[in-house]
Structures are given as C-alpha cells and as structure tokens.
Design an enzyme around this catalytic site. Structure first.
Site, PDB file in Angstrom:
ATOM      1  N   LYS A  80       3.473 -15.721  -3.766  1.00 27.20           N
ATOM      2  CA  LYS A  80       2.945 -15.052  -2.575  1.00 27.20           C
ATOM      3  C   LYS A  80       2.325 -16.046  -1.588  1.00 27.20           C
ATOM      4  O   LYS A  80       2.026 -17.187  -1.916  1.00 27.20           O
ATOM      5  CB  LYS A  80       1.958 -13.959  -2.985  1.00 27.20           C
ATOM      6  CG  LYS A  80       2.697 -12.805  -3.665  1.00 27.20           C
ATOM      7  CD  LYS A  80       1.880 -11.570  -3.857  1.00 27.20           C
ATOM      8  CE  LYS A  80       2.780 -10.435  -4.368  1.00 27.20           C
ATOM      9  NZ  LYS A  80       2.027  -9.208  -4.672  1.00 27.20           N
ATOM     10  N   ARG A 129       3.966 -10.046 -13.452  1.00 28.19           N
ATOM     11  CA  ARG A 129       5.215  -9.841 -12.710  1.00 28.19           C
ATOM     12  C   ARG A 129       5.572 -11.153 -12.011  1.00 28.19           C
ATOM     13  O   ARG A 129       4.839 -11.597 -11.125  1.00 28.19           O
ATOM     14  CB  ARG A 129       5.046  -8.704 -11.704  1.00 28.19           C
ATOM     15  CG  ARG A 129       6.321  -8.310 -10.974  1.00 28.19           C
ATOM     16  CD  ARG A 129       6.078  -7.121 -10.050  1.00 28.19           C
ATOM     17  NE  ARG A 129       7.300  -6.691  -9.391  1.00 28.19           N
ATOM     18  CZ  ARG A 129       7.754  -7.191  -8.231  1.00 28.19           C
ATOM     19  NH1 ARG A 129       7.051  -8.137  -7.612  1.00 28.19           N
ATOM     20  NH2 ARG A 129       8.884  -6.775  -7.715  1.00 28.19           N
TER      21      ARG A 129
END
Length: 331
Positions: free
Chosen positions: A278, A313
């Site tokens: 991210k 994840r």
C-alpha cells in the site's frame, strides 16, 4: 464507553494471572484502558469486565476450515485489468489459475479473488463483468485444488456466483453496506465473512478522510457491523474483521490503527490485516513502485502478527511465508 486494548506479549515466561490472547500462544497481563474523554492508562487484567475478558481470550473458531490459533496467509489474486499492484497480469482464466497454482506452491492458506479494483480512484465495475472475471477462475481452481477461496466483492450477485463456483468466504470491502442483499445471502449459504472498515467508496475514499478518534471510530463501526451481521443469522465466530488500512485513511490514520491493532480482539472475531504494497508503505519505505514493496509489507505484517492478527492478506506469498516461519521459530 471504555475500550480495552491488550498489551500483547510472547515468550514462555508468563507472569501469574496472564491471559492467553484469542486462544493462541500470545498473552497479556495488562490492558490499555481507552476512553474518548480521558488520557489512556494501563490497568491489570483483573480490572477488565468478564464479558470483555472472554472476548479477548477465547479460542477463535476455524474459518473456512483454517485454524485461527496460528496466523494464516491470504494470497491476493486480482483478476482485473487495472490492479494497482500487478498491472492486470492475472486477468483471464489461464493467468488466474497459473497465479493460484504458484501461490499455493509458495504456501498460501487461502486465495482471495477479486474482479473489481478497490485502489483509490477506481471506477465501479458492472456486476455481469465482475462475475465474468471471477467465477470462471474460481471454478477452474476448484477442479484442481481444495484450497479455501474467498470472493472479494461488494455485490450479492457476484458472491452468489462465486459461492456456486466453489468459493467459501465473502470478503466485502464496504463492510456489507453497499448491497443490502449480500449479508442475507452469506447467512443463507452458511458462508463465513470478512467485514472491513472503509470511509467512502474507492472512487472518493482518499479525498479528505477525517475522524474524531480513528482507532475508536473504526472499532465502533466494526462492532456495529458485526452486530448487524449476527442479526442476519451469521455467527459471530464466523465473522472476520478488517480495520481497512488505506481505505479512507491518511498515513497518520494508518499508523494509529497499526499501533492500536490489538484493540480489535475485543470484538471476539479473528482479525485480518491487509497492508500489502500500500501507498503508505511506499511513502515511508521510499519505494514508489508497488511491486517492490515486499520488505516494508512484511515488516508491517509481522508487527501485526506480534499483536495477534490471525490472517495476513498479501501479494508476496513466498516472502511472507518465509518471514513468518522465521518469526515463529525465533520467538
């Protein structure tokens, strides 16, 4: 209202009265007591109310056949042409199955298959197009493997087709607020779910995210959504919670949530952490290219595991699996 964040420890030497965290090997003997009105303070576990203490300590039930007392890896398989992290390399049945096989060989415990990009600014994808991207891949994977599969979608019709094709878990980035039919569908199917916090939808979520107290605001939202899912017939022990790192949050919001991550054990549900590649990892780690952010992603993932997160994840399955094995071996 009071909130209780366990101060998580690991190791064999536990002080008298220490409690196990979520039925696993981590433990805590103190909690940080949080309120909206006063500064936080540290108190012993003996001052934690019995109901809260139970939620913090009881062994989590298996999710999609996976033991939640040890951290599990959820491999990300975006079968979209516009994924921020892989540039659409896994779009199409053949490419999707090949990627799934690779991730299974690398050590993924569950695959998370998505047909609609949720990167900041991503556009809405029609239901029939999302179904066409995801269901054939799920069906093809199911012919070669029994690996658990999660469908990453906001839409009931997409989830229905995915479950029919062989998916077992419904992972909704909208926290089951986008499509009112999705939660009842999961309840009827007896499927476990993952409920994530997001402020706004992917097209607008990063415009100007604001919170009164991001850690407590996200906790309150997830508690409310878990209660609503229970009311539809989904058992609490089949609900996974995700604080939604990067979804309607600034870098400061993300870091606050990560530092306070153990608070979410008070919901009595397994916690999923999705930080892989991210933007805040790129910003702090000084890596503008998403597919080169594995080291930073793994560092944050292991910090999450140290706070008792049950599911990671990730895009980089092999690297995360190796790091996790070493983290466990050196505890």
């Amino acid at each position: 209202m009071m909130y209780y964040r366990p101060l998580v420890r690991h190791g064999e030497t536990r002080p008298e009265g220490a409690l196990p965290l979520a039925g696993g090997s981590l433990w805590f003997s103190e909690v940080e007591l949080l309120t909206r009105e006063a500064p936080p303070r540290i108190v012993p576990v003996g001052l934690v109310p019995a109901e809260v203490r139970h939620r913090l300590t009881f062994r989590r039930a298996a999710i999609a056949g996976l033991d939640m007392t040890r951290p599990k890896i959820m491999g990300i398989l975006n079968v979209t042409p516009d994924s921020f992290s892989d540039g659409g390399r896994h779009a199409g049945v053949d490419a999707g199955v090949e990627a799934a096989q690779r991730m299974m060989a690398e050590g993924t415990d569950i695959l998370d298959i998505g047909g609609e990009s949720t990167r900041p600014g991503a556009a809405f994808v029609p239901e029939d197009e999302e179904i066409a991207r995801t269901s054939p891949v799920i069906a093809a994977i199911r012919t070669i493997s029994e690996v658990p599969i999660s469908i990453d979608t906001r839409k009931a019709s997409v989830a229905m087709e995915a479950l029919d094709a062989g998916a077992q878990l419904v992972n909704d980035v909208s926290g089951f607020t986008f499509d009112a039919a999705l939660a009842p569908l999961a309840a009827q199917a007896g499927a476990p779910v993952c409920v994530m916090h997001s402020q706004g939808d992917p097209e607008t979520m990063q415009n100007d995210p604001r919170y009164d107290h991001v850690l407590l605001d996200v906790y309150d939202y997830l508690e409310q959504q878990v209660d609503r899912l229970e009311a539809t017939g989904i058992l609490r022990d089949q609900i996974v919670v995700d604080p939604g790192i990067g979804f309607g949050k600034t870098q400061a919001h993300n870091l606050t949530l990560l530092k306070g991550l153990s608070l979410f054990h008070g919901l009595g549900c397994p916690i999923l952490l999705g930080v892989s590649r991210k933007r805040f990892i790129g910003d702090i780690g000084q890596e503008p290219q998403a597919d080169k952010r594995a080291p930073g992603s793994i560092a944050v993932a292991l910090a999450g595991v140290a706070n008792g997160v049950q599911m990671l994840r990730v895009h980089d399955v092999a690297e995360t699996a190796q790091a996790l094995r070493l983290w466990q071996a050196t505890r």
